[in-house]
Write an enzyme that holds these catalytic residues in place. Structure first.
Site, PDB file in Angstrom:
ATOM      1  N   ASP A 286       1.197 -58.225 -58.246  1.00 15.74           N
ATOM      2  CA  ASP A 286       1.379 -57.264 -59.329  1.00 15.74           C
ATOM      3  C   ASP A 286       0.060 -56.984 -60.043  1.00 15.74           C
ATOM      4  O   ASP A 286      -0.264 -55.827 -60.351  1.00 15.74           O
ATOM      5  CB  ASP A 286       2.414 -57.804 -60.317  1.00 15.74           C
ATOM      6  CG  ASP A 286       3.248 -56.700 -60.946  1.00 15.74           C
ATOM      7  OD1 ASP A 286       3.277 -55.592 -60.371  1.00 15.74           O
ATOM      8  OD2 ASP A 286       3.879 -56.918 -62.000  1.00 15.74           O
TER       9      ASP A 286
ATOM     10  N   ASP B 219      10.674 -56.233 -61.357  1.00 14.92           N
ATOM     11  CA  ASP B 219      10.472 -57.069 -62.541  1.00 14.92           C
ATOM     12  C   ASP B 219      11.791 -57.589 -63.099  1.00 14.92           C
ATOM     13  O   ASP B 219      11.780 -58.440 -64.003  1.00 14.92           O
ATOM     14  CB  ASP B 219       9.738 -56.269 -63.626  1.00 14.92           C
ATOM     15  CG  ASP B 219       8.388 -55.760 -63.142  1.00 14.92           C
ATOM     16  OD1 ASP B 219       7.757 -56.464 -62.339  1.00 14.92           O
ATOM     17  OD2 ASP B 219       7.972 -54.661 -63.553  1.00 14.92           O
TER      18      ASP B 219
END
Length: 336
Positions: free
Chosen positions: A154, A219
């Site tokens: 990420d 997420d």
């Protein structure tokens, strides 16, 4: 219900495969017209969204079972269809399941036509719930490996690519360029215009375009896998049968503390995003929150070794061995 279990090898490969898919989508958006890409994705996600929303609604209809079926076994409608190049596909539904589809199909059609952010969020949530329900990390070690790998993934694709490779963030470009329920959307100005149909074309009373904050589905789903694993660890520690009515009665310290940790990590993500006015890799904050919360709970409860040793696949094999061992004396008697 059976769940697919992630192995150590799967956890190690996931960031690499995810990177290839993400960069592939980035290239597709650069080569193929964005409208065509979004049209194809809309058809795909609307189609699978029909089944996902129906599956999300179906548990809510279970109290109606005795009223619809009485004491009889639910009658199934449909059969097995042989599809060319695919093979036999079973399509069998009960009356209540068909009612769920009667609700989910209009929702998917309206989403396809309007791309309303509320329906986008409904589809995204249904995908997240189904994913968490049907996939298990298997052990704390696998979860730690997966979260650690995606932590770096990420950060690189949000912060690293704009300076090292393309001059723009690959993650942000894909997230903004793809109009699909792979993210949750939150309008920064919630007024009457934000409730109108469309995405990215709404205007407020001042005539300005409404801006959205986005939270990627990963997420939610990735930490969700980990938190679901901790819930099952709580059940194992309490020797609770999660398939019985006692499921809601056992103590859930790991699950509860990690839900709070996840919420705190999410709040920090939003705060940093607002302060710096820039997209943030949410896993940068969520991974330490989830892993740190689990380890802190284990340290406080003096269960660190038990947490690291927890393995659902080993447990399933052990339970199967015990069952066969218990059955063997009866079988021996019959043989005698």
């Amino acid at each position: 219900e059976d769940r697919d279990c992630v192995t150590v090898e799967d956890a190690q490969k996931f960031p690499v495969i995810g990177s290839a898919v993400l960069f592939g989508l980035f290239l597709i958006l650069k080569i193929i017209p964005k409208d065509l890409v979004n049209l194809l994705l809309s058809i795909y996600f609307s189609s699978i969204g029909t089944f996902s929303i129906a599956a999300l609604i179906e548990p809510l209809t279970s109290p109606l079972g005795p009223l619809v079926y009485g004491s009889d076994k639910p009658r199934e409608i449909g059969g097995v269809f042989d599809i060319w190049f695919v093979g036999p596909i079973p399509l069998v539904f009960t009356a209540l399941e068909l009612c769920c589809f009667a609700v989910s199909i209009p929702i998917a059609v309206i989403y396809f036509q309007t791309k309303h952010w509320l329906l986008n969020n409904l589809l995204a949530i249904s995908f997240a719930v189904q994913g968490i329900e049907h996939l298990s990390l298997g052990s704390f070690k696998v979860g730690a490996i997966l979260l650690s790998g995606l932590f770096l993934y990420d950060i690189f694709w949000v912060f690293g690519t704009d300076k090292l490779m393309t001059g723009e963030s690959v993650m942000v470009t894909v997230a903004k360029g793809i109009d699909a329920p792979i993210k949750l959307l939150f309008p920064k100005e919630l007024d009457s215009a934000a409730l109108k149909d469309g995405l990215g074309t709404q205007t407020n009373f001042a005539g300005n375009l409404i801006e959205f904050s986005m939270l990627g589905l990963g997420d939610i789903v990735i930490p969700g896998f980990f938190i679901a694993l901790l819930l099952r660890f709580d059940a194992a520690q309490a020797s609770a049968d999660v398939l019985s009515g006692a499921y809601a009665e056992f103590s859930k310290p790991y699950f509860t503390f990690n839900i709070v940790s996840y919420a705190c990590g999410l709040c920090i993500t939003v705060a940093v995003m607002e302060v710096f006015r820039a997209a943030q890799p949410a896993l940068l904050y969520l991974v330490p929150a989830c892993l740190g919360g689990a380890l802190a709970t284990a340290w406080i409860r003096r269960e660190t070794k038990a947490l690291f040793a927890y393995d659902e696949e080993v447990k399933e094999v052990t339970e199967g061995h015990i069952s066969s061992t218990q059955a063997s004396p009866e079988a021996n008697k019959k043989e005698k």
